[in-house]
Design an enzyme around this catalytic site. Structure first.
Site, PDB file in Angstrom:
ATOM      1  CD  GLU A  64      54.212 -14.693 -11.750  1.00 18.40           C
ATOM      2  OE1 GLU A  64      53.029 -14.572 -12.114  1.00 18.40           O
ATOM      3  OE2 GLU A  64      55.174 -14.816 -12.521  1.00 18.40           O
ATOM      4  CE  LYS A  73      51.160  -9.281  -9.919  1.00 19.00           C
ATOM      5  NZ  LYS A  73      51.777 -10.398  -9.198  1.00 19.00           N
ATOM      6  NE  ARG A 132      41.315  -8.818 -11.686  1.00 19.98           N
ATOM      7  CZ  ARG A 132      42.503  -9.389 -11.514  1.00 19.98           C
ATOM      8  NH1 ARG A 132      42.620 -10.687 -11.433  1.00 19.98           N
ATOM      9  NH2 ARG A 132      43.595  -8.670 -11.449  1.00 19.98           N
TER      10      ARG A 132
END
Ligand code: ATP
Ligand code: MG
Length: 570
Positions: free
Chosen positions: A44, A280, A270
């Protein structure tokens, strides 16, 4: 049938066991379920990529390469208020820099907005989606909890015609942000909260970085992601574990729309790395609040930060290969990342001598005005890199730390009366230390042995230490930036309750040394060129370097044997 890739495929050693994802893919190819593999990396564009993304990039592109398939780069750009072309550009750069190529396979979810809208009209017509007037708070309240079933919205049974009319009017911009949403009509009693009539469209009167003002309704991430995968004929949609609970919605979406393929979502753990953050949102906060110098601050775990720190793409790919892919969450020691870059730079980096905290040495018996050239290997690991010629003269700089007036046990470097080897050449014997009024040592008066030019003594005399040096008359001034861990705790999840995560920032994560002296010739090196400063570590030329003002970043120290002996001794 032979399966491309897998063991014996592109960049995988024959002996490497397959991880569970590669195992699934190989089985799907062997059984004929798929004739080829298609993956995608779906960022994204709401921030810069970090080392966690690198893991996902290496996995998606790596799998495609090993099995002779394809990997798309697709921007999942469904949230206009948080996204920006700056991020799109930085992501494209980062993936390229890591060494991956998507050819013409660059896509944007926003390119599918019209198609997704058409699919959604079909869903509404089939009675599988409805316009809801509840507020966001009410929707949350009606959703229920893990132990309580949800409650149906009073708008859930709107007639199809009314839903169609309202949805089209939502699109035309007749309603304010938040006034209405479109929800999938699935099951308010589902044990999976994601299936309790999830919102699939919301109203956002906001310009999108690609579609401009064409839309004021935007499809939600989960819904869009599944459709985009299906449109692109992705076979294996690899994502991180937090999406495991979303998989039923992913499957519902591809099962209930006339999409051209049915991808399978597979989740993996992850990457979490010690002493840093990998969200982020948090990284953005560090940038916005000026707690770091920018996304490319060398302390950041971002790809641009690591790059500026001196990491190579090869070292990051090697790190990804070493940590592998698994199903269980874990915390990876940042030392593993540091080892990967050390191993890579050991092979690649030119050697140079640099003195970070200089102490002047005058060689009393060395002829005034004489300059010799000492030939030293550019990289002892790689003879093909040849030698470099380093000037030697009467006045040198050595590292302050390489002299102790009173040497502790096992300290073999300079102290009064002690002899050491100067890297690549003569033995040097320490005479006396000159001090200023405050008692600080300002200079050493030493002598050298002209018979030891080759680094050994014809009389068989031994020395126990070799130290590095630069010729004072020839050395270049340099600023050197030393970096340490960004946070003081290995895992911020263990932060004390109620304590701000930013209070764990390491106040000593950056130390700037302005008086450094480096071997001549380094001023010709391009930004980001890597060097091993002998005995100190790996460094790279910072892009802040200007003519006459060299700046180096320490990528990583060498494994420090002296510190280790000290630690063992205590
Ligand atoms: P963040 O949590 O940092 O905001 P994100 O998951 O929201 O990251 P995306 O742009 O959606 O960021 O991520 C793109 C891809 O990278 C996704 O497939 C995501 O699962 C993967 N990814 C993100 N963070 C990690 C990580 N730490 N380890 C492995 N893969 C990751
Ligand atoms: Mg995400």
């Amino acid at each position: 049938m032979t399966i491309p890739g897998g063991p014996g495929g592109n960049s995988r050693p024959d002996s490497a066991p397959l991880d569970f994802i590669r195992e699934i893919i190989r089985n799907d190819l062997e059984s004929g379920k798929h004739s080829t593999v298609a993956t995608r990396f779906p960022p994204e564009p709401n921030g810069y990529l970090h080392i966690g993304h690198a893991k996902s990039i290496c996995l998606n592109f790596g799998v495609a390469e090993e099995f002779g398939g394809t990997c798309n780069l697709r921007f999942d750009d469904t949230n206009p208020t948080k996204e920006d072309v700056e991020y799109v550009d930085s992501i494209i750069d980062a993936v390229h820099w890591l060494g991956f190529d998507w050819g013409t396979r660059l896509y944007y979810a926003s390119d599918y907005f019209e198609r997704i809208y058409q699919y959604t009209l079909g869903l509404v017509r089939e009675g599988k989606a409805y316009v809801d007037d509840l507020t966001a708070d009410q929707i949350r309240e009606y959703r229920g909890t893990l132990t309580e079933p949800g409650k149906e919205s009073p708008w859930r049974n709107r007639p199809v015609e009314e839903n169609l009319d309202l949805f089209e009017r939502m699109r035309r911009g007749e309603f304010e942000d938040g006034a209405k949403v479109l929800r999938a009509r699935i099951d308010m009693a589902s044990p999976n909260l994601n299936l309790r009539d999830p919102v699939i469209y919301r109203i956002r009167h906001a310009a999108h970085h690609r579609t401009g003002d064409a839309w004021c309704i935007y499809p939600m991430y989960d819904y869009t992601h599944a459709i985009s995968d299906a449109i692109e004929h992705i076979t294996h949609s690899l994502c991180t574990l937090e999406f495991e609970d979303h998989r039923p919605l992913y499957d519902w979406t591809v099962d209930n729309l006339p999409v051209p393929s049915r991808p399978r979502q597979i989740e993996f753990a992850r990457l979490n790395l010690t002493y840093t953050v990998m969200s982020k949102r948090k990284l953005l906060q560090l940038v916005q609040e000026g707690l770091v110098s920018g996304w490319d601050d060398p302390r950041m775990p971002t790809i641009v930060g690591l790059r500026r720190r001196g990491y190579t793409p090869e070292s990051i790919r090697e790190f990804a290969a070493r940590i592998g892919v698994a199903k269980r969450e874990n915390m990876v020691d940042v030392a593993l990342l540091e080892d990967a870059v050390r191993d890579d730079l050991n092979r690649r980096a030119r050697r140079a001598m640099a003195v970070l905290r200089p102490l002047r040495v005058v060689i009393e018996n060395y002829p005034e005005g004489q300059v010799e050239r000492i030939e030293i290997p550019v990289n002892p690991e790689d003879a093909s890199m040849g030698t470099r010629s380093v000037p030697f003269s009467k006045v040198l700089y050595i590292e302050r730390d390489d002299f102790r007036e009173v040497p502790p046990p096992k300290y073999f470097r300079l102290s009064p009366g002690r002899e050491v080897r100067l890297r690549g050449t003569y033995f040097l014997k320490c005479g006396r230390a000159v001090k200023d009024a405050s008692g600080e040592v300002t200079e050493l008066r030493c002598t050298y042995d002209p018979a030891t030019r080759g680094g050994s003594s014809p009389d068989g005399r031994k020395v126990k230490a070799t130290i590095h040096w630069v010729s004072a008359a020839h050395a270049l001034d340099a600023e050197v930036r030393l970096y340490d861990r960004l946070f003081t705790v290995p895992d911020l999840h263990d932060a004390e309750e109620g304590r701000d995560w930013k209070s764990y920032l390491n106040p000593d994560s950056l130390e700037v040394l302005r008086g450094g002296k480096v071997e001549p010739g380094l001023d010709g090196a391009a930004p980001l060129s890597a060097f091993q400063f002998e005995r100190l570590g790996y460094f790279c030329v910072d892009p802040d370097t200007r003519p006459g003002a060299l700046v180096f970043n320490r990528t990583v120290p060498l494994r420090d044997t002296w510190a280790r002996t000290q630690a063992q001794a205590t």
